[in-house]
Design an enzyme around this catalytic site. Sequence first.
Site, mmCIF file in Angstrom:
data_model
loop_
_atom_site.group_PDB
_atom_site.id
_atom_site.type_symbol
_atom_site.label_atom_id
_atom_site.label_comp_id
_atom_site.label_asym_id
_atom_site.label_seq_id
_atom_site.Cartn_x
_atom_site.Cartn_y
_atom_site.Cartn_z
ATOM 1 N N LYS A 39 0.849 -1.197 0.000
ATOM 2 C CA LYS A 39 0.000 0.000 0.000
ATOM 3 C C LYS A 39 0.887 1.251 0.000
ATOM 4 C CE LYS A 39 -0.306 -0.210 5.029
ATOM 5 N NZ LYS A 39 -1.048 -0.816 6.144
ATOM 6 N N ARG A 137 -10.532 -0.519 15.148
ATOM 7 C CA ARG A 137 -10.583 0.213 13.884
ATOM 8 C C ARG A 137 -11.617 -0.486 13.014
ATOM 9 N NH1 ARG A 137 -5.029 1.138 10.507
ATOM 10 N NH2 ARG A 137 -5.322 -1.078 10.113
ATOM 11 N N ARG A 230 2.264 -10.878 7.107
ATOM 12 C CA ARG A 230 1.862 -9.655 6.401
ATOM 13 C C ARG A 230 2.768 -8.498 6.779
ATOM 14 N NH1 ARG A 230 -3.218 -9.738 8.804
ATOM 15 N NH2 ARG A 230 -2.745 -7.792 9.817
ATOM 16 N N TYR A 271 14.538 30.971 5.978
ATOM 17 C CA TYR A 271 13.340 31.630 6.504
ATOM 18 C C TYR A 271 13.385 31.709 8.029
ATOM 19 C CZ TYR A 271 11.052 30.903 1.967
ATOM 20 O OH TYR A 271 10.716 30.921 0.642
ATOM 21 N N MET A 319 10.787 24.673 0.801
ATOM 22 C CA MET A 319 10.000 23.771 -0.041
ATOM 23 C C MET A 319 10.899 22.961 -0.981
ATOM 24 S SD MET A 319 6.925 24.629 -2.717
ATOM 25 C CE MET A 319 5.737 25.170 -1.502
#
Length: 388
Positions: A39, A137, A230, A271, A319
């Site tokens: 995933k 969950r 898993r 910054y 950034m």
Amino acid sequence: MESTLKRTWAEIDLDALACNYRILCARMGPASRFMGVVKADAYGHGAIEVSQTLESLGAAYLAVSNIDEARELRGAGAGLPILQLGLTPADQTVWTLAHRITQAVWSESAAQAFSREAERAGGKLKIHIKLDTGMSRLGFPCDKSGFDESLDAICRVCALPGLEAEGIFTHFSVSDEDSESSRDYTLLQHARFAAMLEALERRGVVFSLRHCANSGAVAGYPRFAYDLFRPGIVSYGIGEQAAALGLRPVMTLKTVVGTVRELPAGAAVSYGRTFRTQRASRLGVLPVGYADGLHRALSGRWQVWTPYGPAPIVGRICMDMCMVDLTGLPQTGEGDEVEIYGPHNSVNDAARLAGTIPYELTCAVSKRVPRIYYREGREVARELLLRN
Ligand SMILES: *Cc1c(COP(=O)(O)O)cnc(C)c1O
């Protein structure tokens, strides 16, 4: 698409993945097979390449969080069965069937909806029953107060038309934690799982694929092997338990020294002017920032690994860029490759300093960072997720 830039990139070592796979399989024993948790683009490593490697190694199953992730893998030719772990709207069942995806089923009402949609589509949907043994969950509750009701409900679900109940599983919430109370809780979760399996078996309801072991359980409780295990994070060679198991990090995030500045003492860097040079300094400007996935919380806390040693990040991470102090590393110059996370510079340590977990840092490596795949030391593929 191929990246033309030598800016910031992630090297994905498929040999390390293969090595980790073999170590984990040996740990869990021959009766239990590997379900690769891919995933979130394989935790940022690239789901297609990782899945192809796992398939070629003999993995039994893949797991994703949603239908788009599954579709991506099928589109790339993945042949393995794929379990969708997350919440999937039942009206997507026609796609779930079309892409031969197995669906996790977390409640009786969800199962009824999947059953109706599968019948309407004229197919049989493979399902794995999700048990809630303490994560609170998703899943059929298996605590004392919910047990009997869940037992009845699961029996009814397994008899619904349009569904083929292939598997059953649960998920641990603290299997990676060492405290006595966490160990007790994991044992309690496992006892609930085992009790439900046994009660179902007494009713004649059996599953060919039972599974519960996530990374924490693979590391700490290999006896919870069952039919599948898993693991996610440990298979990528990260997390606190990976090194002790002899696993190697699969991803190395790299950038280059873009330019070097000579600054006087007292210069304010980046910054917010949070860092001022204490002495005349050599400052490296690197083309990597938080938009590439270098967490801004690491400003002033992390270092990059140059060919001559570590260089601390100074001032705020921007950034697209960040600055490092190269004053103590006079040999380091423009164009030198530096490691942001990898074998010299553990993403586990970075995560701790950022107040998070390594999962979040590798998942954050963004789509503008090309992944370059290596097998037997040679580049075998390159992928940039930007469009066009
Ligand atoms: C993500 C996930 C895993 C893998 O977890 P790791 O901690 O990375 O091993 C296993 N099972 C389920 C249900 C998950 O959601």
